[in-house]
Write a protein that holds these residues in place. Structure first.
Motif, mmCIF file in Angstrom:
data_model
loop_
_atom_site.group_PDB
_atom_site.id
_atom_site.type_symbol
_atom_site.label_atom_id
_atom_site.label_comp_id
_atom_site.label_asym_id
_atom_site.label_seq_id
_atom_site.Cartn_x
_atom_site.Cartn_y
_atom_site.Cartn_z
ATOM 1 N N LEU A 120 45.557 -0.070 -4.323
ATOM 2 C CA LEU A 120 46.798 -0.818 -4.146
ATOM 3 C C LEU A 120 47.265 -1.486 -5.426
ATOM 4 C CD1 LEU A 120 46.105 -2.516 -0.697
ATOM 5 C CD2 LEU A 120 47.349 -0.416 -1.172
ATOM 6 N N ASN A 121 46.414 -1.518 -6.435
ATOM 7 C CA ASN A 121 46.749 -2.189 -7.689
ATOM 8 C C ASN A 121 46.282 -1.315 -8.840
ATOM 9 O OD1 ASN A 121 46.676 -3.912 -10.030
ATOM 10 N ND2 ASN A 121 46.778 -5.675 -8.655
ATOM 11 N N GLN A 122 47.205 -0.957 -9.733
ATOM 12 C CA GLN A 122 46.867 -0.062 -10.826
ATOM 13 C C GLN A 122 45.906 -0.695 -11.832
ATOM 14 O OE1 GLN A 122 47.443 3.056 -11.058
ATOM 15 N NE2 GLN A 122 48.898 3.294 -9.363
ATOM 16 N N TYR A 123 45.724 -2.000 -11.759
ATOM 17 C CA TYR A 123 44.873 -2.691 -12.725
ATOM 18 C C TYR A 123 43.504 -3.035 -12.146
ATOM 19 C CZ TYR A 123 49.396 -3.114 -14.952
ATOM 20 O OH TYR A 123 50.625 -2.833 -15.509
ATOM 21 N N LYS A 124 43.237 -2.580 -10.918
ATOM 22 C CA LYS A 124 41.952 -2.850 -10.296
ATOM 23 C C LYS A 124 41.348 -1.549 -9.778
ATOM 24 C CE LYS A 124 43.066 -7.563 -8.780
ATOM 25 N NZ LYS A 124 43.148 -8.488 -7.616
ATOM 26 N N ARG A 125 40.038 -1.585 -9.582
ATOM 27 C CA ARG A 125 39.340 -0.437 -9.028
ATOM 28 C C ARG A 125 39.812 -0.184 -7.596
ATOM 29 N NH1 ARG A 125 33.689 -1.898 -9.726
ATOM 30 N NH2 ARG A 125 34.171 -3.442 -8.123
ATOM 31 N N GLU A 126 39.811 1.091 -7.184
ATOM 32 C CA GLU A 126 40.227 1.406 -5.822
ATOM 33 C C GLU A 126 39.233 0.847 -4.809
ATOM 34 O OE1 GLU A 126 37.626 4.988 -6.947
ATOM 35 O OE2 GLU A 126 39.095 3.686 -7.918
ATOM 36 N N GLY A 127 39.728 0.551 -3.626
ATOM 37 C CA GLY A 127 38.852 0.183 -2.524
ATOM 38 C C GLY A 127 38.469 1.418 -1.746
ATOM 39 N N TYR A 128 37.504 1.284 -0.875
ATOM 40 C CA TYR A 128 37.066 2.429 -0.076
ATOM 41 C C TYR A 128 36.743 1.965 1.329
ATOM 42 C CZ TYR A 128 34.701 6.729 1.278
ATOM 43 O OH TYR A 128 34.355 7.896 1.916
ATOM 44 N N THR A 129 37.351 2.608 2.307
ATOM 45 C CA THR A 129 37.069 2.348 3.709
ATOM 46 C C THR A 129 36.072 3.386 4.192
ATOM 47 O OG1 THR A 129 39.295 1.482 4.040
ATOM 48 C CG2 THR A 129 38.060 2.087 5.998
ATOM 49 N N ASP A 130 34.877 2.951 4.489
ATOM 50 C CA ASP A 130 33.771 3.846 4.827
ATOM 51 C C ASP A 130 33.704 4.062 6.334
ATOM 52 O OD1 ASP A 130 31.420 5.229 5.016
ATOM 53 O OD2 ASP A 130 30.279 3.891 3.726
ATOM 54 N N PHE A 131 33.818 5.324 6.758
ATOM 55 C CA PHE A 131 33.744 5.647 8.175
ATOM 56 C C PHE A 131 32.312 5.926 8.645
ATOM 57 C CE2 PHE A 131 38.315 7.559 8.226
ATOM 58 C CZ PHE A 131 38.824 6.282 8.118
ATOM 59 N N VAL A 132 31.392 6.200 7.710
ATOM 60 C CA VAL A 132 30.064 6.670 8.104
ATOM 61 C C VAL A 132 28.979 5.619 7.920
ATOM 62 C CG1 VAL A 132 30.621 9.076 7.723
ATOM 63 C CG2 VAL A 132 29.705 7.732 5.843
ATOM 64 N N THR A 133 29.345 4.404 7.586
ATOM 65 C CA THR A 133 28.392 3.301 7.541
ATOM 66 C C THR A 133 28.825 2.271 8.580
ATOM 67 O OG1 THR A 133 28.011 3.639 5.180
ATOM 68 C CG2 THR A 133 27.360 1.504 6.091
ATOM 69 N N PRO A 134 27.991 1.911 9.523
ATOM 70 C CA PRO A 134 26.572 2.246 9.618
ATOM 71 C C PRO A 134 26.265 3.504 10.416
ATOM 72 C CG PRO A 134 27.113 0.601 11.263
ATOM 73 C CD PRO A 134 28.389 0.892 10.524
ATOM 74 N N ASP A 135 27.248 4.246 10.896
ATOM 75 C CA ASP A 135 27.009 5.393 11.779
ATOM 76 C C ASP A 135 27.313 6.687 11.046
ATOM 77 O OD1 ASP A 135 26.761 7.242 13.761
ATOM 78 O OD2 ASP A 135 28.220 6.346 15.124
ATOM 79 N N LEU A 136 26.280 7.444 10.686
ATOM 80 C CA LEU A 136 26.469 8.689 9.939
ATOM 81 C C LEU A 136 27.169 9.758 10.762
ATOM 82 C CD1 LEU A 136 23.012 8.973 8.100
ATOM 83 C CD2 LEU A 136 25.205 8.207 7.159
ATOM 84 N N ASN A 137 27.231 9.569 12.082
ATOM 85 C CA ASN A 137 27.890 10.550 12.950
ATOM 86 C C ASN A 137 29.329 10.173 13.250
ATOM 87 O OD1 ASN A 137 25.543 12.199 13.349
ATOM 88 N ND2 ASN A 137 24.729 10.606 14.693
ATOM 89 N N ASN A 138 29.910 9.336 12.402
ATOM 90 C CA ASN A 138 31.232 8.802 12.691
ATOM 91 C C ASN A 138 32.356 9.295 11.775
ATOM 92 O OD1 ASN A 138 32.745 6.897 14.382
ATOM 93 N ND2 ASN A 138 33.101 5.803 12.462
ATOM 94 N N PRO A 139 32.172 10.353 10.976
ATOM 95 C CA PRO A 139 33.297 10.769 10.136
ATOM 96 C C PRO A 139 34.453 11.289 10.968
ATOM 97 C CG PRO A 139 31.609 12.456 10.102
ATOM 98 C CD PRO A 139 31.025 11.267 10.821
ATOM 99 N N SER A 140 35.634 11.243 10.394
ATOM 100 C CA SER A 140 36.802 11.819 11.042
ATOM 101 C C SER A 140 37.122 13.142 10.351
ATOM 102 C CB SER A 140 37.969 10.833 10.958
ATOM 103 O OG SER A 140 39.087 11.344 11.650
ATOM 104 N N TRP A 141 38.361 13.597 10.479
ATOM 105 C CA TRP A 141 38.753 14.871 9.877
ATOM 106 C C TRP A 141 40.141 14.768 9.259
ATOM 107 C CZ3 TRP A 141 37.401 14.364 15.081
ATOM 108 C CH2 TRP A 141 36.139 14.814 15.425
ATOM 109 N N ASN A 142 40.341 15.591 8.242
ATOM 110 C CA ASN A 142 41.694 15.938 7.803
ATOM 111 C C ASN A 142 42.005 17.278 8.465
ATOM 112 O OD1 ASN A 142 41.677 13.722 6.060
ATOM 113 N ND2 ASN A 142 40.837 14.943 4.387
ATOM 114 N N VAL A 143 43.145 17.375 9.113
ATOM 115 C CA VAL A 143 43.422 18.563 9.915
ATOM 116 C C VAL A 143 44.754 19.198 9.525
ATOM 117 C CG1 VAL A 143 42.122 17.638 11.872
ATOM 118 C CG2 VAL A 143 44.597 17.258 11.758
ATOM 119 N N VAL A 144 44.839 20.492 9.686
ATOM 120 C CA VAL A 144 46.126 21.184 9.688
ATOM 121 C C VAL A 144 46.689 20.982 11.082
ATOM 122 C CG1 VAL A 144 47.295 23.409 9.496
ATOM 123 C CG2 VAL A 144 45.383 22.865 7.965
#
Length: 550
Positions: free
Chosen positions: A89-113
């Motif tokens: 959100l800010n070109q002068y700061k490091r990007e943030g990251y929203t983690d879907f698989v912590t704490p649940d490794l079976n929780n990823p989503s998908w990018n879909v056509v």
């Protein structure tokens, strides 16, 4: 492709429940209701598969898909795994990251056509027992009276391939006709567009691009980035077919002014593509990920697509024997599919409850409108502050219904306000502080920082084994980062660390926000079977779908 029966089915003259629209909402509602043994007919105006935007899904769709036994089909299809999302959100700061698989490794989503994803859902509705008719558009509805409270009882349809027309009567109606919204736009006239999201998007598909964070648990996650002039943001979403969806979203008025400026300076190629390529230069992170990639159909009219007015809601979502459901979200987090599923499940629950006599039809209507309004508002509290990067003074929630806002924010208030009782109403200043805190937590850590903080726990465990139980800024109790550990708010972090350990505060704060968001968005029983509206809770059990009076 859909099977022959779906493609050429005969439209019946009557049905118990008519669903208009075969997108995610219509297909989901039809599947949920058909599984309950009700007679369901779905009319879809086009022939599937058909193109649609909105390609990056939230993990919240997984339990919703699981409820109608569709999750396994999506898992096995081969869509691109989405472990989380990077947000700059800010070109002068490091990007943030929203983690879907912590704490649940079976929780990823998908990018879909979306053409393939939507087709999969429509076929699932057919498998569940829905009569599905394609190429059949509902053109008019007929009512049992003339005033605004009249009940819809039948529909006029027209086959878009043959021109054949006919009528179908029904007991209940689910209007999931999307942007066309026949009930909202033609009869109720109650659709309203979100003033804070009066945006226009343009996008294209690229081949041969790079991808985010190779060799890590975040590999190939989508990337979202604010433009460096704060006029909007860009997305970078890798897809399983080898292409990458790359788009730009900005305020509609700003986009129009920029396009006019492009024409005035004699920009080359199509005006839309020139505008698109110019705006991508304002997203250096996206350009870096594109690398040496090439735009499909470069220079052709179909190389870049555009859409506007994709963020809207309604003043009510239910009436006598009808429910509205569908895409009322925004593509930043692809909340449209989440909201489509939420609305579809709510429609199915309340129609089932009405048919089975679990409550009155009037109570079922009120429950559905409250549920949809709350879901829309809850997503707005997350999306709008991130979207309005161009106008820091914008009243970000001025057009959201007050009751919906109170119900939506009730769930997240304890996390971001601690134990303090802030009263029934939240001011815009309080909301902004909330969003600032959440954005700070999401945007201030990286894998290396998390690993460094967690490494302190190993030292702490060693000290425990030696009976030297010490907790200071160099040694952390492992319970703090455990999935079963406490949810910590800003005041807790300040009390533990003061101003002396920003790294630990950032990591533990992000973990706490993640725990709450997993609870908030990833468990449909939390939102449906636990949360009550007007004295009723949902019953999410196959064969007993409906509402129970609590």
């Amino acid at each position: 492709m859909l099977n022959t029966e779906m493609a050429v089915g005969t439209t019946p003259i009557s049905t118990q429940i008519l669903v208009v629209g075969g997108g995610p909402s219509g297909s989901y509602a039809a599947a949920a209701l058909a599984r309950e043994g009700f007679q369901v007919t779905l009319l879809e105006a086009t022939k599937f598969p058909r193109y649609h935007i909105g390609e990056s899904l939230l993990p919240s769709v997984r339990p919703l898909l699981k409820f109608i036994d569709a999750e396994e089909s999506v898992i096995n299809y081969g869509f691109t795994i989405k472990p989380g999302a990077a947000v700059k959100l800010n070109q002068y700061k490091r990007e943030g990251y929203t983690d879907f698989v912590t704490p649940d490794l079976n929780n990823p989503s998908w990018n879909v056509v979306r053409s393939e994803f939507d087709d999969l859902l429509l076929r699932h509705a057919l498998k569940c027992g829905t009569t599905v008719i394609e190429d059949t558009k509902v053109t008019d509805l007929q009512f049992d009276g003339e005033d605004s409270s009249a009940r819809p009882v039948s529909a006029t349809w027209k086959n878009t391939s043959t021109g054949m027309q006919g009528h179908i009567s029904f007991d209940y109606l689910v209007d999931a006709s999307g942007r066309n919204g026949i009930m909202s736009t033609k009869y109720l006239k109650n659709r309203r567009f979100n003033k804070a999201l009066n945006n226009i998007a343009c996008w294209g598909y690229w081949e041969g691009t790079d991808f985010y964070s190779p060799g890590t648990s975040r590999e190939n996650a989508p990337w979202f980035e604010a433009l460096d002039d704060e006029s909007g943001w860009a997305w970078f979403i890798p897809l399983h077919n080898g292409s990458t969806s790359v788009g730009v979203v900005m305020d509609k008025d700003i986009s129009i002014r920029k396009k006019k400026a492009t024409v005035a300076t004699g920009g080359s190629g199509t005006n839309l593509q020139t505008h698109y390529m110019e705006e991508l230069t304002r997203a250096p992170g996206v350009l870096k990920l594109i690398g040496i990639g090439t735009l499909r159909n470069d220079g052709q009219l179909d190389a870049v697509k555009s859409a506007s007015d994709f963020s809207y809601s309604a003043s009510t979502y239910a009436g006598d024997h009808f429910r509205l459901a569908g895409d009322a979200g925004d593509p930043f987090f692809s909340s449209g599919v989440h909201l489509a599923f939420t609305g579809a499940l709510s429609a199915a629950i309340t129609i089932a409850a009405s048919i089975r006599g679990f409550c009155s039809e009037a109570d079922a209507q009120r429950w559905h409108s409250a549920k949809i309004g709350t879901s829309y508002t809850r997503h707005s509290t997350s999306v709008i502050p991130l979207q309005t990067v161009a106008d820091k003074e914008m009243p970000i929630m001025s057009d959201v219904d007050e009751d919906n806002f109170d119900r939506a924010f009730e769930l997240i208030r304890p996390v971001i306000q601690g134990t303090a009782d802030v009263g029934k109403k939240l001011t815009e200043d309080e909301l902004q502080k909330t969003m600032d805190f959440c954005s700070h937590i999401v945007g201030s850590t990286d894998p290396e920082m998390v690993a460094a903080v967690k490494a302190r726990q190993a030292f702490f465990i060693c000290l425990n084994e030696l009976s030297h139980v010490i907790l200071n800024f160099d040694r952390l109790d492992p319970v703090l980062t455990s999935p079963s550990g406490p949810v910590m708010v800003e005041s807790d972090l300040d009390r533990l660390f003061g101003d002396d350990d920003d790294e630990a505060k950032a990591v533990l704060g992000k973990i706490s926000i993640g725990k709450h968001l997993h609870k908030l968005h990833n468990n449909p029983t939390y939102n449906f079977g636990v949360k009550e509206h007007f004295g009723f809770k949902a019953v999410l059990e196959r064969g007993k779908l409906g509402l129970v009076n609590v």
